[in-house]
Design a protein around this motif. Structure first.
Motif, PDB file in Angstrom:
ATOM      1  N   MET A 161      -3.690 -58.194  27.859  1.00  0.00           N
ATOM      2  CA  MET A 161      -4.673 -57.030  27.922  1.00  0.00           C
ATOM      3  C   MET A 161      -4.169 -55.835  27.129  1.00  0.00           C
ATOM      4  N   LEU A 162      -5.241 -55.303  26.391  1.00  0.00           N
ATOM      5  CA  LEU A 162      -4.930 -54.228  25.444  1.00  0.00           C
ATOM      6  C   LEU A 162      -5.097 -53.008  26.250  1.00  0.00           C
ATOM      7  N   THR A 163      -4.112 -52.104  25.868  1.00  0.00           N
ATOM      8  CA  THR A 163      -4.159 -50.705  26.608  1.00  0.00           C
ATOM      9  C   THR A 163      -4.966 -49.897  26.005  1.00  0.00           C
ATOM     10  N   GLN A 164      -5.582 -48.691  26.858  1.00  0.00           N
ATOM     11  CA  GLN A 164      -6.169 -47.752  26.344  1.00  0.00           C
ATOM     12  C   GLN A 164      -5.854 -47.030  24.989  1.00  0.00           C
ATOM     13  N   GLU A 165      -4.448 -46.785  24.700  1.00  0.00           N
ATOM     14  CA  GLU A 165      -3.994 -46.331  23.513  1.00  0.00           C
ATOM     15  C   GLU A 165      -4.330 -47.205  22.459  1.00  0.00           C
ATOM     16  N   THR A 166      -4.189 -48.636  22.715  1.00  0.00           N
ATOM     17  CA  THR A 166      -4.490 -49.516  21.458  1.00  0.00           C
ATOM     18  C   THR A 166      -5.962 -49.657  20.931  1.00  0.00           C
ATOM     19  N   LEU A 167      -6.888 -49.554  22.011  1.00  0.00           N
ATOM     20  CA  LEU A 167      -8.230 -49.608  21.726  1.00  0.00           C
ATOM     21  C   LEU A 167      -8.576 -48.425  20.995  1.00  0.00           C
ATOM     22  N   VAL A 168      -8.097 -47.289  21.419  1.00  0.00           N
ATOM     23  CA  VAL A 168      -8.332 -46.201  21.042  1.00  0.00           C
ATOM     24  C   VAL A 168      -7.861 -45.891  19.359  1.00  0.00           C
ATOM     25  N   GLU A 169      -6.664 -46.433  19.436  1.00  0.00           N
ATOM     26  CA  GLU A 169      -6.210 -46.547  17.941  1.00  0.00           C
ATOM     27  C   GLU A 169      -7.032 -47.496  16.956  1.00  0.00           C
ATOM     28  N   ILE A 170      -7.672 -48.345  17.369  1.00  0.00           N
ATOM     29  CA  ILE A 170      -8.668 -49.273  16.605  1.00  0.00           C
ATOM     30  C   ILE A 170      -9.703 -48.560  16.193  1.00  0.00           C
ATOM     31  N   HIS A 171     -10.319 -47.692  17.028  1.00  0.00           N
ATOM     32  CA  HIS A 171     -11.324 -46.865  16.770  1.00  0.00           C
ATOM     33  C   HIS A 171     -10.949 -45.795  15.750  1.00  0.00           C
ATOM     34  N   VAL A 172      -9.752 -45.201  15.958  1.00  0.00           N
ATOM     35  CA  VAL A 172      -9.394 -44.033  15.094  1.00  0.00           C
ATOM     36  C   VAL A 172      -9.190 -44.766  13.542  1.00  0.00           C
ATOM     37  N   LEU A 173      -8.306 -45.856  13.465  1.00  0.00           N
ATOM     38  CA  LEU A 173      -7.966 -46.517  12.013  1.00  0.00           C
ATOM     39  C   LEU A 173      -9.400 -46.726  11.485  1.00  0.00           C
ATOM     40  N   LYS A 174     -10.371 -47.244  12.366  1.00  0.00           N
ATOM     41  CA  LYS A 174     -11.768 -47.551  11.748  1.00  0.00           C
ATOM     42  C   LYS A 174     -12.247 -46.239  10.889  1.00  0.00           C
ATOM     43  N   LYS A 175     -12.168 -45.350  11.619  1.00  0.00           N
ATOM     44  CA  LYS A 175     -12.764 -44.004  11.294  1.00  0.00           C
ATOM     45  C   LYS A 175     -12.123 -43.667  10.024  1.00  0.00           C
ATOM     46  N   GLN A 176     -10.922 -43.845   9.959  1.00  0.00           N
ATOM     47  CA  GLN A 176     -10.030 -43.640   8.671  1.00  0.00           C
ATOM     48  C   GLN A 176     -10.438 -44.534   7.412  1.00  0.00           C
ATOM     49  N   GLY A 177     -11.333 -45.323   7.646  1.00  0.00           N
ATOM     50  CA  GLY A 177     -11.698 -46.413   6.641  1.00  0.00           C
ATOM     51  C   GLY A 177     -11.157 -47.678   6.421  1.00  0.00           C
ATOM     52  N   LYS A 178     -10.244 -47.885   7.388  1.00  0.00           N
ATOM     53  CA  LYS A 178      -9.409 -49.167   7.329  1.00  0.00           C
ATOM     54  C   LYS A 178     -10.240 -50.255   7.618  1.00  0.00           C
ATOM     55  N   GLY A 179      -9.959 -51.457   7.174  1.00  0.00           N
ATOM     56  CA  GLY A 179     -10.985 -52.499   7.787  1.00  0.00           C
ATOM     57  C   GLY A 179     -10.134 -53.460   8.696  1.00  0.00           C
ATOM     58  N   VAL A 180     -10.865 -54.384   9.234  1.00  0.00           N
ATOM     59  CA  VAL A 180     -10.555 -55.241  10.340  1.00  0.00           C
ATOM     60  C   VAL A 180      -9.125 -55.659   9.873  1.00  0.00           C
ATOM     61  N   ARG A 181      -8.844 -56.422   8.858  1.00  0.00           N
ATOM     62  CA  ARG A 181      -7.611 -56.970   8.562  1.00  0.00           C
ATOM     63  C   ARG A 181      -6.478 -56.058   8.617  1.00  0.00           C
ATOM     64  N   ALA A 182      -6.750 -54.874   7.817  1.00  0.00           N
ATOM     65  CA  ALA A 182      -5.617 -54.098   7.901  1.00  0.00           C
ATOM     66  C   ALA A 182      -5.272 -53.396   9.258  1.00  0.00           C
ATOM     67  N   ILE A 183      -6.311 -53.202  10.203  1.00  0.00           N
ATOM     68  CA  ILE A 183      -6.206 -52.589  11.475  1.00  0.00           C
ATOM     69  C   ILE A 183      -5.205 -53.616  12.253  1.00  0.00           C
ATOM     70  N   ALA A 184      -5.890 -54.973  12.192  1.00  0.00           N
ATOM     71  CA  ALA A 184      -5.189 -55.972  13.041  1.00  0.00           C
ATOM     72  C   ALA A 184      -3.510 -56.081  12.753  1.00  0.00           C
ATOM     73  N   ARG A 185      -3.441 -56.167  11.391  1.00  0.00           N
ATOM     74  CA  ARG A 185      -1.894 -56.014  10.878  1.00  0.00           C
ATOM     75  C   ARG A 185      -1.292 -55.033  11.294  1.00  0.00           C
ATOM     76  N   GLU A 186      -1.678 -53.879  11.269  1.00  0.00           N
ATOM     77  CA  GLU A 186      -0.787 -52.590  11.639  1.00  0.00           C
ATOM     78  C   GLU A 186      -0.732 -52.574  13.269  1.00  0.00           C
ATOM     79  N   LEU A 187      -1.705 -52.924  14.048  1.00  0.00           N
ATOM     80  CA  LEU A 187      -1.577 -52.818  15.509  1.00  0.00           C
ATOM     81  C   LEU A 187      -0.782 -54.280  15.993  1.00  0.00           C
ATOM     82  N   GLY A 188      -0.690 -55.209  15.233  1.00  0.00           N
ATOM     83  CA  GLY A 188      -0.446 -56.457  15.781  1.00  0.00           C
ATOM     84  C   GLY A 188      -1.297 -56.951  16.662  1.00  0.00           C
TER      85      GLY A 188
END
Length: 338
Positions: A1-28
């Motif tokens: 199960m993903l933590t709240q921090e990880t889910l929020v991090e997905i949102h933050v990285l998306k706002k910074q302009g990163k794509g799905v592939r880059a977000i997935a790679r950075e957060l594992g």
């Protein structure tokens, strides 16, 4: 199960302009997980504490805390810490390490640099950077090939004329050839007078001119107050300090020692060959080693009368015993950690 921090991090990285592939790679996490969250099919936890699950990282958190504390006020990148704990048996993903240590990282505003690409064999950017750890300072001569980003580093205790000239000679021998241009900033011991003979026609150090004639490279200078024209070597200077100097200095600090010139020169060669030249470069998207293999073919030949000298700091051979300033056991420990 993903933590709240990880889910929020997905949102933050998306706002910074990163794509799905880059977000997935950075957060594992998987790309499908990122997509489902961004579509709203995964809800952000409501803040209530869920049952704590063991993490693969738990056993290595004390080590990470020790390394972060030893490096303070500097910062060891997540890629370096991941490499260190992976060697100790960590089997998780780099993204987990990155997310965990982010909470301890001080906020630093990056200085944007505009870079200009050059063809193979065209340019080598050279610079000296100062490394300060408390009251202790050392200098690093850094030379970066413009096309491949392959880099040579030589440490010394000064940046006087001889250090510049020795650094250039050893860099050209290390690269195995001569680029058409060398790009400098406005170091006084190298450039005697700017625009001495008209705009863009400078009076250079006599010994540097002789070296230029013997090796067959022309001299170029950055515009005044535009040292960031040397963006490629400037960027590597930051990478060198964060990914090589800071971890090494932290290791020595944990051993009750300080970083010196001989220790740095004894460690830099393997690090360049095994780490720096094997990373995926952020701008080119390729390993510098692969592009360097290509760029060698475009470099001019070294002078015929120039003996092929193996640069000591660029080999994995032991540094001569008489050059060590610390007991040999210290270097064995450094090799095992840094």
């Amino acid at each position: 199960m993903l933590t709240q921090e990880t889910l929020v991090e997905i949102h933050v990285l998306k706002k910074q302009g990163k794509g799905v592939r880059a977000i997935a790679r950075e957060l594992g996490v998987s790309r499908n997980t990122v997509r489902r969250y961004l579509r709203g099919s995964i809800a952000v936890p409501n803040g209530q504490k869920a049952k704590q699950q063991d993490s693969k990282l738990d056993l290595f958190k004390p080590y990470l805390h020790q390394r972060i504390a030893a490096a303070n006020p500097h910062w060891i990148p997540a890629t370096v810490l991941f490499r260190e704990i992976k060697a100790q048996g960590y089997q998780g993903k780099e993204g987990i390490v990155r997310v965990y240590i982010r909470q301890f990282k001080p906020t630093i505003q990056d200085d944007p640099v505009v870079r200009f690409e050059t063809p193979p064999g065209e340019q080598m950017q050279v610079d000296f950077t100062t490394i300060t750890r408390g009251p202790h300072k050392l200098k690093a001569f850094v030379a970066t090939l413009g096309y491949s980003r392959a880099t040579f580093v030589r440490f010394s205790d000064n940046e006087q004329q001889d250090a510049w000239l020795t650094g250039i000679r050893e860099a050209l021998q290390y690269f195995g050839g001569v680029p058409r241009h060398l790009l400098f900033d406005n170091a006084k011991c190298i450039m005697i007078e700017r625009d001495a003979y008209g705009e863009g026609k400078h009076r250079w150090n006599a010994q540097l001119l002789a070296l230029s004639r013997d090796y067959g490279f022309s001299l170029r200078a950055c515009q005044p107050y535009r040292a960031k024209t040397k963006g490629k070597v400037e960027r590597f200077n930051g990478y060198l300090k964060n990914s090589f100097i800071t971890p090494l200095a932290a290791t020595l600090k944990q051993l009750g020692l300080v970083l010196d010139v001989d220790t740095a020169n004894g460690q830099i060669g393997p690090w360049l060959a095994e780490v720096a030249h094997q990373r995926i470069h952020g701008t080119t998207g390729q390993k510098p080693q692969l592009l360097w293999d290509e760029e060698r073919l475009s470099l001019q030949s070294l002078p015929m009368n120039e003996a092929v000298v193996q640069v000591v700091i660029m080999t994995t051979q032991p540094v001569p015993i008489e050059s060590f300033q610390h007991p040999l056991s210290v270097y064995d420990q450094v090799q095992g950690v840094a």
